[in-house]
Motif scaffolding. Structure first.
Motif, PDB file in Angstrom:
ATOM      1  N   LEU B  48       7.318   0.114   2.678  1.00  0.00           N
ATOM      2  CA  LEU B  48       7.934   0.050   0.868  1.00  0.00           C
ATOM      3  C   LEU B  48       9.274  -1.014   0.971  1.00  0.00           C
ATOM      4  O   LEU B  48       8.509  -1.447  -0.334  1.00  0.00           O
ATOM      5  N   ALA B  51       6.160  -3.900  -0.285  1.00  0.00           N
ATOM      6  CA  ALA B  51       5.983  -3.187  -0.849  1.00  0.00           C
ATOM      7  C   ALA B  51       6.673  -3.958  -2.557  1.00  0.00           C
ATOM      8  O   ALA B  51       6.010  -4.404  -3.503  1.00  0.00           O
ATOM      9  N   ASP B  52       7.958  -3.213  -2.288  1.00  0.00           N
ATOM     10  CA  ASP B  52       8.974  -4.194  -3.393  1.00  0.00           C
ATOM     11  C   ASP B  52       9.374  -5.534  -3.248  1.00  0.00           C
ATOM     12  O   ASP B  52      10.163  -5.670  -4.114  1.00  0.00           O
ATOM     13  N   ARG B 175      -7.083 -14.563 -14.550  1.00  0.00           N
ATOM     14  CA  ARG B 175      -6.949 -12.508 -14.332  1.00  0.00           C
ATOM     15  C   ARG B 175      -5.614 -12.492 -13.399  1.00  0.00           C
ATOM     16  O   ARG B 175      -6.268 -13.321 -11.843  1.00  0.00           O
ATOM     17  N   LEU B 176      -5.496 -11.035 -13.351  1.00  0.00           N
ATOM     18  CA  LEU B 176      -4.739 -10.637 -12.603  1.00  0.00           C
ATOM     19  C   LEU B 176      -4.810  -9.306 -11.657  1.00  0.00           C
ATOM     20  O   LEU B 176      -4.428  -8.338 -12.943  1.00  0.00           O
ATOM     21  N   VAL B 177      -5.206  -9.504 -10.236  1.00  0.00           N
ATOM     22  CA  VAL B 177      -5.008  -7.797 -10.717  1.00  0.00           C
ATOM     23  C   VAL B 177      -3.836  -7.962  -8.574  1.00  0.00           C
ATOM     24  O   VAL B 177      -3.599  -8.606  -8.229  1.00  0.00           O
ATOM     25  N   SER B 178      -3.283  -6.531  -8.290  1.00  0.00           N
ATOM     26  CA  SER B 178      -3.079  -6.594  -7.233  1.00  0.00           C
ATOM     27  C   SER B 178      -4.081  -6.130  -6.243  1.00  0.00           C
ATOM     28  O   SER B 178      -4.078  -5.313  -6.447  1.00  0.00           O
ATOM     29  N   THR B 179      -3.612  -6.172  -4.754  1.00  0.00           N
ATOM     30  CA  THR B 179      -4.703  -5.701  -3.985  1.00  0.00           C
ATOM     31  C   THR B 179      -3.966  -6.626  -2.701  1.00  0.00           C
ATOM     32  O   THR B 179      -2.459  -6.282  -2.627  1.00  0.00           O
ATOM     33  N   THR B 180      -5.076  -6.303  -1.806  1.00  0.00           N
ATOM     34  CA  THR B 180      -4.119  -6.909   0.450  1.00  0.00           C
ATOM     35  C   THR B 180      -4.477  -8.016   0.725  1.00  0.00           C
ATOM     36  O   THR B 180      -5.761  -8.520  -0.106  1.00  0.00           O
ATOM     37  N   SER B 193      -3.328  -8.482   7.958  1.00  0.00           N
ATOM     38  CA  SER B 193      -4.402  -7.648   6.887  1.00  0.00           C
ATOM     39  C   SER B 193      -4.022  -6.256   6.346  1.00  0.00           C
ATOM     40  O   SER B 193      -3.499  -6.020   7.173  1.00  0.00           O
ATOM     41  N   GLY B 194      -3.121  -6.365   5.174  1.00  0.00           N
ATOM     42  CA  GLY B 194      -3.118  -5.376   3.981  1.00  0.00           C
ATOM     43  C   GLY B 194      -1.713  -5.312   3.987  1.00  0.00           C
ATOM     44  O   GLY B 194      -1.517  -4.147   3.035  1.00  0.00           O
ATOM     45  N   MET B 198      -1.440 -10.685  -4.733  1.00  0.00           N
ATOM     46  CA  MET B 198      -1.376 -10.669  -5.991  1.00  0.00           C
ATOM     47  C   MET B 198      -2.393 -11.574  -5.865  1.00  0.00           C
ATOM     48  O   MET B 198      -2.103 -12.303  -5.310  1.00  0.00           O
ATOM     49  N   CYS B 221       3.540 -10.716  -2.380  1.00  0.00           N
ATOM     50  CA  CYS B 221       3.467 -10.151  -3.571  1.00  0.00           C
ATOM     51  C   CYS B 221       5.152 -10.383  -4.058  1.00  0.00           C
ATOM     52  O   CYS B 221       6.100 -10.675  -4.977  1.00  0.00           O
ATOM     53  N   ILE B 224       6.324 -14.395  -5.584  1.00  0.00           N
ATOM     54  CA  ILE B 224       5.344 -14.274  -7.337  1.00  0.00           C
ATOM     55  C   ILE B 224       6.679 -13.848  -8.674  1.00  0.00           C
ATOM     56  O   ILE B 224       6.344 -12.380  -7.989  1.00  0.00           O
ATOM     57  N   GLU B 225       6.596 -14.974  -9.006  1.00  0.00           N
ATOM     58  CA  GLU B 225       7.059 -13.824  -9.943  1.00  0.00           C
ATOM     59  C   GLU B 225       6.343 -14.435 -11.698  1.00  0.00           C
ATOM     60  O   GLU B 225       6.801 -15.773 -11.602  1.00  0.00           O
TER      61      GLU B 225
END
Lengths: 235, 235
Positions: B48, B51-52, B175-180, B193-194, B198, B221, B224-225
């Motif tokens: 958690l 991810a934060d 283009r920007l998506v969140s992923t792993t 992995s996992g 971003m 993740c 970067i901001e």
DNA sequence: CAGTGGTCTAGACCACTTC
DNA sequence: AAGTGGTCTAGACCACTGG
């Protein structure tokens, strides 16, 4: 590795179209049995697919196949409704709360407010095709939009601001980080606290260059794909 | 809920400065014992925080407190090195591979290439203060930058492109998506992995409006901001 | 070589959703 | 009332890291 095999299997079923968007997955216990593993490992796999945006969960309701994401362009001002409709989706908006208050630290900084300034604050939840995908918390300088709370806040805000107070935004500044849903936002979006999310902070400026509104948006990470364009002058 | 208490405790220690950026956390077993819980629950809490963006991990090496993120502005073209240096950080760049190939589906679409076009492809990993934070995969139209591979690719690419081939980018689309992270990218970034990431896809256009380069970037993740600004013409 | 993180098992209880 | 997801326990084995 078990959980990789599980993610691959489910991913393949999604991408081949055997699992349509919006479909609910079987229960975790059934899936675990199907993959001959335990719930712990299965949930690890599901969490991975969630972070990848392929599935999402609704708190205590289960796991679902994600719709394709909304493509949100930051190069022009966006209204959630317009974006959704233009992409053939059915948007919904619900106002959770609205009130007047003294600016807290976050809003005060974003709007460059002097101490003890009054702001309006309201929260909305936006859905696509019946499912909540984004929570937004708005703060506005109170003196610029008197009586804001006497108006309906479900609709297009830029229209409201302009028709009522001749307020138009000519510039927006965005900040974007990945984060997770906290308890409150999770509750509002039927999501789970801890699920991966994209946080967009948007500061809207009026013609005089004054920051009039700041919006904190929390998106389900599977629900959004950002797009933007930048043109440069040569050095 | 145990894992919420753990995240809160660790979050507080980070934010109060008791755990400095870059510090390695104690081993999972020790932490689990300290919080009187099991490794499973503890790892839930750590994931958690990851991810934060508060902590990150290096594969098999442990968990570390995140540095503050790089603030990347998309409103102007950015060079990783410049961004890092201007924010008082020590950037590093490593070229992992480079070769010439026939365009694959991804690059071909992004660059609007006719079938069977040649492209150059190279991969780089970028670090900040000694830790890898981003993996980038570049594709360029081969005919525009002949002999690209005979040049060093560690430095500022816009400088290289301009000095060697008078190539300058005047527009970029993102283009920007969140992923792993997938396995390969995780390996390249000493990540797992996992882990949440971003993904930024950047298409660079030259003066004539031709897409000359596409870059697929995968960021930790926590590292970067994003920031951007948009000005609008009134309707 | 000791210890670690990555992965996995086989259970359990509770509050909630759904029927 | 049955079943589900959210949470948690108490172990285990392995490959790898780091000294």
């Amino acid at each position: 590795m078990q959980y990789i095999k599980i993610t691959d299997a489910i991913r393949e079923q999604i991408q081949s179209g055997q699992l349509a968007a919006g479909t609910k997955l079987p229960s975790e216990r059934k899936l675990a049995e199907a993959f001959k593993t335990t719930r712990v490992t299965l949930r690890e796999a599901l969490s991975l697919l969630e972070a990848d945006g392929l599935i999402f969960r609704e708190d205590r309701r289960g796991w679902f196949i994600s719709q394709r994401p909304l493509i949100v362009s930051l190069s022009k001002p966006y209204d959630f409704n317009d974006v959704a409709v233009s992409q053939g989706r059915k948007p919904s908006t619900e106002v959770l709360s609205s009130d007047s208050m003294m600016a807290n630290k976050e809003s005060s900084e974003a709007l460059s407010l002097p101490p003890f300034s009054d702001v309006f604050r309201f929260e909305r939840v936006h859905g696509v095709d019946g499912r909540p995908v984004m929570y937004a918390e708005h703060y506005l300088r109170a003196e610029r939009v008197p009586n804001l709370l006497q108006h309906g806040l479900e609709g297009d805000l830029s229209e409201l601001y302009h028709s009522q107070w001749q307020l138009r935004f000519t510039k927006s500044c965005y900040r974007l980080v990945s984060t997770t849903f906290d308890k409150d936002v999770a509750l509002a979006t039927r999501s789970t606290s801890g699920s991966p999310a994209m946080k967009i902070t948007k500061v809207n400026f009026d013609e005089s260059g004054v920051a009039q509104e700041v919006v904190f948006e929390y998106w389900r990470c599977s629900a959004i794909e950002l797009e933007m364009e930048a043109a440069f002058n040569l050095r």
